[in-house]
Design a protein around this motif. Structure first.
Motif, PDB file in Angstrom:
ATOM      1  N   ARG A 151       0.829  -1.207   0.000  1.00 56.46           N
ATOM      2  CA  ARG A 151       0.000   0.000   0.000  1.00 56.46           C
ATOM      3  C   ARG A 151       0.866   1.260   0.000  1.00 56.46           C
ATOM      4  O   ARG A 151       0.532   2.257  -0.646  1.00 56.46           O
ATOM      5  CB  ARG A 151      -0.915  -0.024   1.221  1.00 56.46           C
ATOM      6  CG  ARG A 151      -2.038   1.018   1.207  1.00 56.46           C
ATOM      7  CD  ARG A 151      -2.933   0.815   2.397  1.00 56.46           C
ATOM      8  NE  ARG A 151      -2.193   0.953   3.636  1.00 56.46           N
ATOM      9  CZ  ARG A 151      -2.552   0.396   4.795  1.00 56.46           C
ATOM     10  NH1 ARG A 151      -3.645  -0.349   4.863  1.00 56.46           N
ATOM     11  NH2 ARG A 151      -1.826   0.578   5.882  1.00 56.46           N
ATOM     12  N   GLY A 155       0.855   4.074  -2.757  1.00 56.41           N
ATOM     13  CA  GLY A 155       0.679   5.482  -2.389  1.00 56.41           C
ATOM     14  C   GLY A 155       1.733   6.370  -3.025  1.00 56.41           C
ATOM     15  O   GLY A 155       1.436   7.459  -3.524  1.00 56.41           O
ATOM     16  N   GLY A 190       0.650   6.053   2.314  1.00 60.57           N
ATOM     17  CA  GLY A 190       0.180   4.708   2.012  1.00 60.57           C
ATOM     18  C   GLY A 190       0.378   3.755   3.173  1.00 60.57           C
ATOM     19  O   GLY A 190      -0.461   2.881   3.415  1.00 60.57           O
ATOM     20  N   GLY A 193      -2.593   4.437   5.601  1.00 63.04           N
ATOM     21  CA  GLY A 193      -3.890   3.922   5.177  1.00 63.04           C
ATOM     22  C   GLY A 193      -4.433   4.670   3.982  1.00 63.04           C
ATOM     23  O   GLY A 193      -3.932   5.734   3.598  1.00 63.04           O
ATOM     24  N   TRP A 194      -5.482   4.116   3.367  1.00 64.80           N
ATOM     25  CA  TRP A 194      -6.059   4.732   2.182  1.00 64.80           C
ATOM     26  C   TRP A 194      -6.691   6.082   2.491  1.00 64.80           C
ATOM     27  O   TRP A 194      -6.652   6.996   1.673  1.00 64.80           O
ATOM     28  CB  TRP A 194      -7.107   3.811   1.552  1.00 64.80           C
ATOM     29  CG  TRP A 194      -6.541   2.578   0.916  1.00 64.80           C
ATOM     30  CD1 TRP A 194      -6.848   1.288   1.199  1.00 64.80           C
ATOM     31  CD2 TRP A 194      -5.555   2.527  -0.120  1.00 64.80           C
ATOM     32  NE1 TRP A 194      -6.126   0.435   0.412  1.00 64.80           N
ATOM     33  CE2 TRP A 194      -5.326   1.167  -0.412  1.00 64.80           C
ATOM     34  CE3 TRP A 194      -4.843   3.487  -0.827  1.00 64.80           C
ATOM     35  CZ2 TRP A 194      -4.418   0.744  -1.373  1.00 64.80           C
ATOM     36  CZ3 TRP A 194      -3.927   3.073  -1.795  1.00 64.80           C
ATOM     37  CH2 TRP A 194      -3.723   1.719  -2.059  1.00 64.80           C
ATOM     38  N   SER A 195      -7.304   6.204   3.671  1.00 63.34           N
ATOM     39  CA  SER A 195      -7.889   7.495   4.040  1.00 63.34           C
ATOM     40  C   SER A 195      -6.809   8.563   4.133  1.00 63.34           C
ATOM     41  O   SER A 195      -7.019   9.711   3.739  1.00 63.34           O
ATOM     42  CB  SER A 195      -8.629   7.386   5.379  1.00 63.34           C
ATOM     43  OG  SER A 195      -9.757   6.540   5.267  1.00 63.34           O
ATOM     44  N   VAL A 197      -4.027   8.614   2.411  1.00 62.25           N
ATOM     45  CA  VAL A 197      -3.647   8.954   1.034  1.00 62.25           C
ATOM     46  C   VAL A 197      -4.641   9.941   0.437  1.00 62.25           C
ATOM     47  O   VAL A 197      -4.253  10.954  -0.164  1.00 62.25           O
ATOM     48  CB  VAL A 197      -3.567   7.682   0.158  1.00 62.25           C
ATOM     49  CG1 VAL A 197      -3.316   8.054  -1.293  1.00 62.25           C
ATOM     50  CG2 VAL A 197      -2.467   6.753   0.664  1.00 62.25           C
ATOM     51  N   ALA A 198      -5.934   9.667   0.619  1.00 59.05           N
ATOM     52  CA  ALA A 198      -6.956  10.528   0.043  1.00 59.05           C
ATOM     53  C   ALA A 198      -6.917  11.932   0.643  1.00 59.05           C
ATOM     54  O   ALA A 198      -6.917  12.932  -0.081  1.00 59.05           O
ATOM     55  CB  ALA A 198      -8.338   9.903   0.265  1.00 59.05           C
ATOM     56  N   ASN A 245      -7.187   9.104   8.787  1.00 59.81           N
ATOM     57  CA  ASN A 245      -8.118   8.024   9.111  1.00 59.81           C
ATOM     58  C   ASN A 245      -9.332   8.553   9.852  1.00 59.81           C
ATOM     59  O   ASN A 245     -10.474   8.143   9.599  1.00 59.81           O
ATOM     60  CB  ASN A 245      -7.406   6.950   9.935  1.00 59.81           C
ATOM     61  CG  ASN A 245      -6.429   6.151   9.100  1.00 59.81           C
ATOM     62  OD1 ASN A 245      -6.582   6.027   7.885  1.00 59.81           O
ATOM     63  ND2 ASN A 245      -5.400   5.620   9.730  1.00 59.81           N
TER      64      ASN A 245
END
Length: 260
Positions: A151, A155, A190, A193-195, A197-198, A245
């Motif tokens: 991940r 990222g 990355g 977590g994905w949150s 990254v966003a 997150n």
């Protein structure tokens, strides 16, 4: 206690961060040698090099040449201390926390250098890639979750790829140093977590846009205003790392609550 220890370590590392800021742009040796006055170049005794405190006790002047010492020094030390404390509070004593406090030193140094010199030196950005990758790999191995490393690499590819595309489309609007910094920050985002990254990917342009508008309004002209983007890219990434997150989960709860 962990947060307090993190803040104390941050103060000490903040002093080293000032060394990077002072020496890296000019290509000076920063791995060895004592701290010295930026004006008279006299080596400083240990009691004149205590983070924040020495600056206050010396009344913001060098003991030897009596020239003013910039407020940047205590500001950098306090900033690194605050980021260390926040990392300790959010991530504890994990291997990921070690990677992030390293990132804190690098990104605070890059921010100050970009604000002053309008560039992000490869000497700081490029070595961060293997250091962060190794630390994240250790963290993934300790957690037995190798997807964390994958991940992180994704990222880095996403954030670095987006900024590479922007640079390629309009090279005058962005330096390639921003592209390299984006990939470095994507690694850390990355891993979190994905949150993260966003939020980190969106927050950087938002912060940069707000600052840009404010600078244009203050200068009263829209053309010929040079604004370094690196500091806002970094600020957005740290928002994603520390609160991504939480922000992501809050957004999902808001959306799902509104649909229910």
């Amino acid at each position: 206690m962990i947060v307090f220890i993190g803040a104390c370590l941050g103060l000490l590392c903040g002093s080293f961060t000032n060394v990077l800021i002072a020496r890296v742009p000019s290509g000076e040796q920063w791995r060895t040698g004592s701290s010295r006055c930026p004006n008279c170049r006299t080596d400083l005794a240990w009691y004149d090099n205590i983070p924040v405190l020495s600056w206050v006790l010396l009344r913001r002047r060098c003991r030897h040449c009596h020239e003013p010492i910039s407020a940047r020094y205590p500001v950098v030390e306090l900033t690194v201390a605050i980021v260390f404390a926040l990392v300790a509070d959010v991530f504890g004593t994990s291997a990921l926390a070690v990677a992030l406090v390293y990132l804190a030193v690098i990104t605070v140094a890059l921010t100050a250098i970009d604000l002053e010199h309008r560039r992000l030196p490869d000497a700081l950005t490029l070595p961060a890639y293997p250091v962060l990758a190794v630390a994240i790999a250790i963290y993934a191995g300790m957690e037995n979750e190798w997807w964390i490393l994958a991940r992180a690499l994704i990222g880095a590819a996403i954030l670095g790829g987006v900024y590479f595309a922007l640079w390629f489309a309009y090279p005058k609007g962005m330096g390639f140093g921003d592209v390299k910094a984006a990939g470095m920050l994507g690694l850390a985002l990355g891993a979190v977590g994905w949150s993260a990254v966003a939020v980190g990917a969106i927050a950087g342009p938002l912060i940069g846009g707000v600052v840009g508008v404010a600078v244009v309004i203050r200068s009263r002209r829209a053309r010929g205003v040079a604004i370094p983007y690196g500091p806002w890219l970094i600020a957005g990434a740290w928002l994603g790392i520390l609160a991504g997150n939480w922000i992501g989960h809050g957004y999902v709860d808001l959306v799902t609550g509104g649909l229910s």
